[in-house]
Design an enzyme around this catalytic site. Sequence first.
Site, PDB file in Angstrom:
ATOM      1  CB  CYS A   2      22.993  49.001  -9.011  1.00  0.00           C
ATOM      2  SG  CYS A   2      22.808  50.497  -9.981  1.00  0.00           S
ATOM      3  NE  ARG A  27      19.866  46.384  -4.489  1.00  0.00           N
ATOM      4  CZ  ARG A  27      19.648  47.014  -3.342  1.00  0.00           C
ATOM      5  NH1 ARG A  27      18.990  46.415  -2.398  1.00  0.00           N
ATOM      6  NH2 ARG A  27      20.098  48.224  -3.141  1.00  0.00           N
ATOM      7  CD1 TRP A  74      16.221  50.598 -12.622  1.00  0.00           C
ATOM      8  CD2 TRP A  74      17.026  52.505 -11.771  1.00  0.00           C
ATOM      9  NE1 TRP A  74      15.240  51.552 -12.713  1.00  0.00           N
ATOM     10  CE2 TRP A  74      15.701  52.729 -12.199  1.00  0.00           C
ATOM     11  CE3 TRP A  74      17.729  53.562 -11.198  1.00  0.00           C
ATOM     12  CZ2 TRP A  74      15.076  53.963 -12.072  1.00  0.00           C
ATOM     13  CZ3 TRP A  74      17.102  54.792 -11.076  1.00  0.00           C
ATOM     14  CH2 TRP A  74      15.781  54.975 -11.515  1.00  0.00           C
ATOM     15  CG  ASN A 100      23.483  50.471  -5.224  1.00  0.00           C
ATOM     16  OD1 ASN A 100      22.896  51.223  -6.000  1.00  0.00           O
ATOM     17  ND2 ASN A 100      22.862  49.773  -4.298  1.00  0.00           N
ATOM     18  N   GLY A 101      24.771  53.645  -6.085  1.00  0.00           N
ATOM     19  CA  GLY A 101      24.665  54.986  -5.515  1.00  0.00           C
ATOM     20  C   GLY A 101      24.952  56.024  -6.577  1.00  0.00           C
ATOM     21  CD  GLU A 477      -0.321  49.401  -2.779  1.00  0.00           C
ATOM     22  OE1 GLU A 477       0.139  50.553  -2.829  1.00  0.00           O
ATOM     23  OE2 GLU A 477       0.364  48.384  -2.984  1.00  0.00           O
ATOM     24  CE  LYS A 481       1.757  47.180  -5.997  1.00  0.00           C
ATOM     25  NZ  LYS A 481       2.106  47.747  -4.743  1.00  0.00           N
ATOM     26  CD  GLU A 484       4.422  48.931  -8.549  1.00  0.00           C
ATOM     27  OE1 GLU A 484       5.544  49.434  -8.494  1.00  0.00           O
ATOM     28  OE2 GLU A 484       3.809  48.560  -7.536  1.00  0.00           O
ATOM     29  CG  HIS A 500     -15.404  68.073  -6.118  1.00  0.00           C
ATOM     30  ND1 HIS A 500     -16.164  69.184  -5.862  1.00  0.00           N
ATOM     31  CD2 HIS A 500     -15.760  67.144  -5.191  1.00  0.00           C
ATOM     32  CE1 HIS A 500     -16.944  68.951  -4.810  1.00  0.00           C
ATOM     33  NE2 HIS A 500     -16.707  67.717  -4.394  1.00  0.00           N
ATOM     34  CE  LYS A 599      10.610  44.766  -3.039  1.00  0.00           C
ATOM     35  NZ  LYS A 599       9.155  44.906  -3.138  1.00  0.00           N
TER      36      LYS A 599
HETATM   37  O1  M6R Z   1      11.285  49.961   0.382  1.00  0.00           O
HETATM   38  P1  M6R Z   1      10.242  51.023   0.535  1.00  0.00           P
HETATM   39  O2  M6R Z   1       9.005  50.513   1.202  1.00  0.00           O
HETATM   40  O3  M6R Z   1      10.744  52.256   1.205  1.00  0.00           O
HETATM   41  O4  M6R Z   1       9.843  51.407  -0.938  1.00  0.00           O
HETATM   42  C1  M6R Z   1       8.956  52.445  -1.185  1.00  0.00           C
HETATM   43  C2  M6R Z   1       8.497  52.442  -2.618  1.00  0.00           C
HETATM   44  O5  M6R Z   1       9.588  52.623  -3.475  1.00  0.00           O
HETATM   45  C3  M6R Z   1       7.777  51.151  -2.992  1.00  0.00           C
HETATM   46  O6  M6R Z   1       6.680  50.905  -2.173  1.00  0.00           O
HETATM   47  C4  M6R Z   1       7.305  51.204  -4.458  1.00  0.00           C
HETATM   48  O7  M6R Z   1       6.293  52.156  -4.596  1.00  0.00           O
HETATM   49  C5  M6R Z   1       6.824  49.831  -4.901  1.00  0.00           C
HETATM   50  N1  M6R Z   1       7.322  49.548  -6.217  1.00  0.00           N
HETATM   51  C6  M6R Z   1       5.354  49.710  -4.943  1.00  0.00           C
HETATM   52  O8  M6R Z   1       4.925  48.474  -5.388  1.00  0.00           O
END
Ligand code: M6R
Length: 604
Positions: A2, A27, A74, A100-101, A477, A481, A484, A500, A599
Amino acid sequence: MCGIIGYVGEREALCVLLGGLRRLEYRGYDSAGVALQEKGRIVVVRKVGKIGVLEQELAGKTFTSRCGIGHTRWATHGVPADHNAHPHTDCRKTLALVHNGIIENYRALRERLLAEGHRFLSETDSEVVAHLLEGDGSPLERILRTLPLLEGSYALCILFAEEPGVLYGVRQFSPLILGIGDGEYFLASDVPAFLEYTRKAVFLEDGEIVRVSKDGWEVFHRTGEKCSKTVFTVPWDPVSAERGGFKHFMLKEIHEQPRVFEDTIAGRVNLARGEVEFEELEDFPLDFSRVVAVACGTACHAGMLGKLYLEDFVHVPVDVEYASEFRYRDPLLDEKTLVLAISQSGETADTLRAVELAKQKGARILAVCNVLGSSLTRLADWTVYTRAGIEIGVASTKAFLAQMTVLLLFGLFWGKRKGTLPPGTMESLLEEMPTLPRKMRTLLSREEDIHVLAREFYLFKDFLYLGRGLYYPLALEGALKLKEISYIHAEGLAAGEMKHGPIALIEPDVASFVLVGQGERRLKVLGNIEEIKARRGKVIALCDEGDGEVRGKADYVVEIPKTLEVFSPLLAIVPLQLFAYYVALEKGCDVDQPRNLAKSVTVE
Ligand code: M6R
C-alpha cells in the site's frame, strides 16, 4: 504494497496528500483515503476505487488543515470496500492511522478488544492498531506501549486529535521515509510521494518511531530512547516521477533505457584501461566457491541471465532461486557462498526474508538494487545500485535492463580479477558496449512497427515465448510482461523443452514468440519454428538484422541490430516490452495499474 503519505507544514495538507497519493498509486489502487486534523477534530474521507473516486468525493468540500495522512490500498485483509479503506480510527475518533504491512496476530488482538467492548468498523488487520492506541498517556507513550503487542510488518502513520500539527510514523519490516522540506515534513512509504517538494530524506530503521511537527522531527527507538539519524539527499530528479508526455509510465520507462544503460555503466567501465570497476566492491573477496541468486519476478529473470554471465566469466557455480521458495527451505549455505539478492525496490518481502535466512547461515550478501537506502541495501554486505531512476510502471522494464547490465559488468569485474575471463573477452566487449544505446534507440524508433504487430495479435488468448541460452530468461520475461499487463495467458519456455510436452499446445490460434539467438543454438531454434509451423501455429520470430532464413520461416519477424551474443538480451528486451505494451493498449487494459498487481510486494 500500500502507499502511505503524511504531511505537516504550511501548505494545505489535502492538496499535498492527494498529489502524494497519485504518485503512490502504483503501490496499490483498490481504495484510498485521507484523514485531516480539522478544527480540533479528525475528519476521515475514504472510498473504494482509484484516487479519482476519492477526489470526486472530496470535490466541493473545503478543508484548511495543514496536517494529515493519506493511504492508497492493495487489499490483503478485507475486500476492497469503503469501510475497509484506510485511514482507520479508534471508537471515539481520537486518532486516525494508515498502515502498510500485515498484523499477523490481529485475530487474537481483535478478539481481546471485542471482549473489552471495542466496536470494529472494518475487517482489516490494521484497525486493531487504532483501538490498541486508545487509552491513557501521551501519544508517544501509547505507541511505545502498543508496539510490543504487534506481530508482523507495519509502517504506520498516525494523527492524534489531542496533538494538533503532529504526526507519528512507525516502521517495522515495511518502509517509511521522512522527507525534510523547509518548515514542512512528509512521511511516506516511498520517496516519489514527496520528491516534488524535497530530496532530503531520513530512512527509518525497523523499530523506530518518528515524531514530526512543523517545528522539527525526532526519532525514537521502540525502547523510548532517542536515536540520531543521517539525512540523505536522494539522487532522483522530481521530473522522473512525471509521465513527461508519454501516455503511460511504462512506455516512458521503456524509452528511458538507452539513458539507463549509459548511467548504469558510467564510471564503472574504464575504456582506456580496459577495466570494469566498482568502487562499491573494493573489499569484495574473489574466492567465493558458489553463488546463489535470490529474487522474485522480473528480478529473478535477471538473476537467471546473471547465472549465465557469471558461470562463463567467473567459472563459479550459480544457482538461481525464487526468494519465495528459498526462504521456506533449509538451504545449504556457508561463508563461502555469495548470495546475490536482486530487487528493484529493495522492499520485496520474500527477497528480504531470503536474505535474512542466508545471513543467519553465514553467507555474504551482495545486493543489486535500484532504491537508495531500501531495506535490502541495509541488510547487504555490498550493494551495487542499478541506476534506473524511479520506476513507477508496475511492469518492470528499465530496472530489468539495469539489472542485466549490472550483472554483466559484475561478471566482467570478478572474472578479470579472478583470471577466468577468456583472453580478448574484455577488450571486445568494451569495444562494443558504447554502441548499445544507439542500437536501443534504433529499436525504439521502430516502435510503430511493433504497434502494428500488436494489432495483429491482441485478440490471441495464448502465447508461448521460446528461447534458448541467453534468450531463455528473456522468453520468461517477455511472457511475464505480456500476462501482467494484457492478461493474456503466456508461457515462457526453454525452446528445447517444446518436444517434451508444450508442443501439444500448438494450434492455429496459439501464437509463439520465438527468440532466435546466435551460434549453434540458432539452428536449433529454427528447427523449433519449423515444428510450430508444421502444426499451423503462428510465429513471430525475433532475430538478428538481415537473417533471411528466419524471414522465410516465420509469419512475422522482429529484427534487432547486430551485436555480440552476450549483449543481445539487452537489445531484444526492448521489442518484447513494446509488444506487451501495445497489446495491452489495443486491449484497452490499464497498463500502469494492471489488475490485482502492485509495484512492490512488501507483504507475504
Ligand atoms: O522490487 P523487486 O524487483 O524485488 O520486485 C520483484 C517483482 O515483484 C517484480 O519484478 C514483478 O514481477 C514485476 N511486476 C514484474 O514486472
